[in-house]
Design a protein around this motif. Structure first.
Motif, PDB file in Angstrom:
ATOM      1  N   GLU A 153      -5.828  -3.835 -11.071  1.00 52.65           N
ATOM      2  CA  GLU A 153      -6.463  -4.346 -10.006  1.00 52.65           C
ATOM      3  C   GLU A 153      -6.916  -4.408  -8.848  1.00 52.65           C
ATOM      4  O   GLU A 153      -8.288  -4.005  -8.068  1.00 52.65           O
ATOM      5  N   ILE A 154      -5.956  -5.310  -8.601  1.00 56.40           N
ATOM      6  CA  ILE A 154      -5.562  -5.300  -6.382  1.00 56.40           C
ATOM      7  C   ILE A 154      -5.253  -4.308  -5.977  1.00 56.40           C
ATOM      8  O   ILE A 154      -6.479  -3.884  -4.690  1.00 56.40           O
ATOM      9  N   GLU A 159      -8.512   0.468  -2.438  1.00 51.36           N
ATOM     10  CA  GLU A 159      -8.822   1.330  -2.307  1.00 51.36           C
ATOM     11  C   GLU A 159     -10.423   1.584  -2.102  1.00 51.36           C
ATOM     12  O   GLU A 159     -10.781   2.723  -1.036  1.00 51.36           O
ATOM     13  N   SER A 160     -10.752   1.002  -2.221  1.00 58.89           N
ATOM     14  CA  SER A 160     -12.728   0.508  -3.153  1.00 58.89           C
ATOM     15  C   SER A 160     -12.919   0.049  -1.932  1.00 58.89           C
ATOM     16  O   SER A 160     -14.145   0.352  -1.193  1.00 58.89           O
ATOM     17  N   ALA A 300      -6.564 -14.393  -6.366  1.00 58.50           N
ATOM     18  CA  ALA A 300      -5.654 -12.747  -6.591  1.00 58.50           C
ATOM     19  C   ALA A 300      -5.259 -13.323  -8.494  1.00 58.50           C
ATOM     20  O   ALA A 300      -4.299 -13.062  -8.217  1.00 58.50           O
ATOM     21  N   VAL A 301      -6.511 -13.098  -8.414  1.00 56.40           N
ATOM     22  CA  VAL A 301      -5.828 -12.554 -10.253  1.00 56.40           C
ATOM     23  C   VAL A 301      -5.650 -11.646 -11.069  1.00 56.40           C
ATOM     24  O   VAL A 301      -6.018 -10.485 -10.223  1.00 56.40           O
ATOM     25  N   ASP A 387       5.924 -10.414  -7.213  1.00 57.90           N
ATOM     26  CA  ASP A 387       4.653 -11.411  -6.765  1.00 57.90           C
ATOM     27  C   ASP A 387       3.376 -10.732  -7.891  1.00 57.90           C
ATOM     28  O   ASP A 387       2.895  -9.975  -7.908  1.00 57.90           O
ATOM     29  N   ALA A 388       2.996 -11.883  -9.302  1.00 58.25           N
ATOM     30  CA  ALA A 388       2.067 -11.472 -10.026  1.00 58.25           C
ATOM     31  C   ALA A 388       0.753 -11.853  -9.383  1.00 58.25           C
ATOM     32  O   ALA A 388       0.112 -12.761  -8.672  1.00 58.25           O
ATOM     33  N   GLY A 389      -0.541 -12.090 -10.306  1.00 60.59           N
ATOM     34  CA  GLY A 389      -1.597 -12.629  -9.502  1.00 60.59           C
ATOM     35  C   GLY A 389      -1.376 -13.750 -10.443  1.00 60.59           C
ATOM     36  O   GLY A 389      -0.675 -14.359 -10.721  1.00 60.59           O
TER      37      GLY A 389
END
Length: 471
Positions: A153-154, A159-160, A300-301, A387-389
């Motif tokens: 989702e990040i 892109e959004s 940043a979840v 590196d994750a949420g």
């Protein structure tokens, strides 16, 4: 109304495309200053003479210089005093033969494609594409801790943000605001050249592979996509339906923000059936402010769409309660926020009151969670660190399933595993090349988004760039 100093008066200057070469619409704008501090950008070629001949390198240079300057000036009030990469952002308008465009944390890079009829399509000729790639650099400057996150989702939100930057930057042109209101007869929420992003790029890409872009643009912000679990989606489909691919999945958030922008216009216009260009300018600035506030205060979840959505709702409430309510309604209808989350947001606002945001309060940086992907699962000889949420934010916002009920957010481990799996499936990472940290940036014709870096504590996934194209 806020100070809308980004309006560009039509004066003697240079001729540029309003939004995209495919529209065929030119306008006249003031001569841009690419060296204007603090956000300076530098082309890889010497400054050429000005030209009104659209097929020339000289025209493309000044067209790009103006589009980038306009976009940077629009966002500058919401940024610090330097690019994430330093004092100067590079711009390479025509690197080599490829149908692509990218941002690699040092420069914006554009390419060209020679078609069978010998027509040459330059990806850096479109203000839409220029603004989209610059959007990555702006978001990276605003929220640098998103860059290396292995969270679907990040990546999609990046892109959004690029697509919304293309729309909002285009609306800073008086001529485009006037013409788009005429085209839509004052009803902005419809299919138009404002919503059809990067038309020339998309048409060309669709001609090479119909699954990569719409028939008439790269992506369309006017869409009815609702949130769904990205882990349940096919990673391949990019056009007709949603997929877990970041470019495809991004359309959910872009569609919601564009709908909100149009609803803001209806609300603010003295006559909603005939909004004015100045009213459209006002809501574009308002949307910028709400997006910037939501991003800056976000964590940043793994459930990043819901996190940014709830932050936008909460941060906009002290500025304009009606716009906050509009955002909340749209995010709930599009399942980006669940009804349960919406009720919790309203309850929090009632309990604490809608207080003004303290501009001195520091922006949160997310706790860095490094997830170890097992060697067998990563297809490597040893585990891969990603590196994750972050584990949680201060308030867990949730998206909704088709039944409207809250979805349980994916764990950082699950999100990172899915992210890496899709990178390998789409050949966006070379598992045979382990590089030192100082060689992350590409120095050859390789547009894969990620690479594996050997660090002191083992192998780690690092992002090289964001791109959109055939690579």
């Amino acid at each position: 109304m806020p100070d809308e100093t980004n309006d560009f008066a039509v004066t003697a200057g240079i001729t540029v495309w309003e939004d995209d070469p495919a529209s065929g619409t030119l306008t006249t704008v003031p001569l841009p200053d690419i060296t204007k501090p603090p956000f300076v950008y530098e082309f890889d070629v010497a400054e050429p003479p000005r030209s009104d001949q659209t097929g020339t390198a000289e025209f493309r240079y000044w067209n790009a210089a103006e589009a980038l300057r306009r976009s940077v000036d629009f966002w500058e009030p919401k940024l610090g005093n330097r690019w994430q990469c330093g004092d100067i952002l590079g711009v390479n308008l025509d690197r080599w033969e490829e149908l692509d465009a990218d941002y690699n944390r040092t420069s914006l890079n554009f390419y060209h494609r020679t078609l069978p009829d010998q027509t040459v399509v330059y990806t850096g000729a479109s203000p839409d594409t220029l603004s989209h790639e610059l959007g990555h650099a702006i978001l990276d400057t605003m929220k640098p801790d998103l860059w290396d996150r292995g969270v679907p989702e990040i990546a999609a939100f990046h892109e959004s943000f690029g697509d919304m930057n293309a729309i909002l930057s285009a609306l800073q042109l008086p001529s485009l605001r006037t013409s788009i209101l005429a085209e839509t007869q004052g009803r902005l929420y419809c299919n138009s050249r404002l919503t059809r992003l990067a038309e020339q790029f998309g048409i060309t890409l669709h001609g090479e592979d119909a699954h990569l872009a719409d028939a008439n643009c790269l992506r369309n912000a006017w869409n009815g996509f609702n949130y769904c679990d990205p882990f349940s989606l096919d990673p391949e489909e990019l056009t007709a339906s949603l997929s877990s691919n970041p470019h495809s999945f991004s359309r959910i958030f872009t569609g919601a923000l564009f709908e909100a922008l149009c609803t803001f216009l209806d609300y603010h216009a003295a006559d909603s059936s005939a909004p004015t260009p100045d009213e459209l300018l006002h809501v574009s600035v308002q949307m910028r402010d709400f997006i910037a506030a939501g991003v800056s205060r976000s964590t940043a979840v793994t459930y990043y769409f819901a996190e940014v959505a709830r932050r936008m709702v909460e941060e906009s409430a002290p500025i304009n309660a009606q716009c906050s309510a509009i955002l909340l309604d749209i995010f709930v209808r599009r399942l980006i926020l669940s009804g349960e989350t919406a009720a919790a947001i309203r309850s929090r606002q009632t309990a604490s009151g809608i207080a003004a945001v303290n501009p001195e309060e520091p922006f949160p940086l997310s706790e860095l969670v490094a997830v170890s992907i097992p060697a067998l699962q990563a297809g490597l000889g040893e585990p891969l660190l990603v590196d994750a949420g972050a584990r949680t934010s201060s308030f867990i916002a949730r998206s909704a399933g088709p039944d409207g009920r809250s979805l349980e957010p994916a764990s950082p481990e699950a999100a990172a595993a899915a992210f890496v799996s899709e990178l390998f499936a789409n050949d966006q990472i070379d598992p045979s090349v382990y590089s030192s940290r100082d060689t992350i940036l590409p120095d050859k014709q390789d547009s894969r988004t990620h690479m594996i870096v050997r660090e002191e504590n083992g192998l780690r996934l690092r992002r090289r760039l964001f791109h959109c194209g055939t690579c």
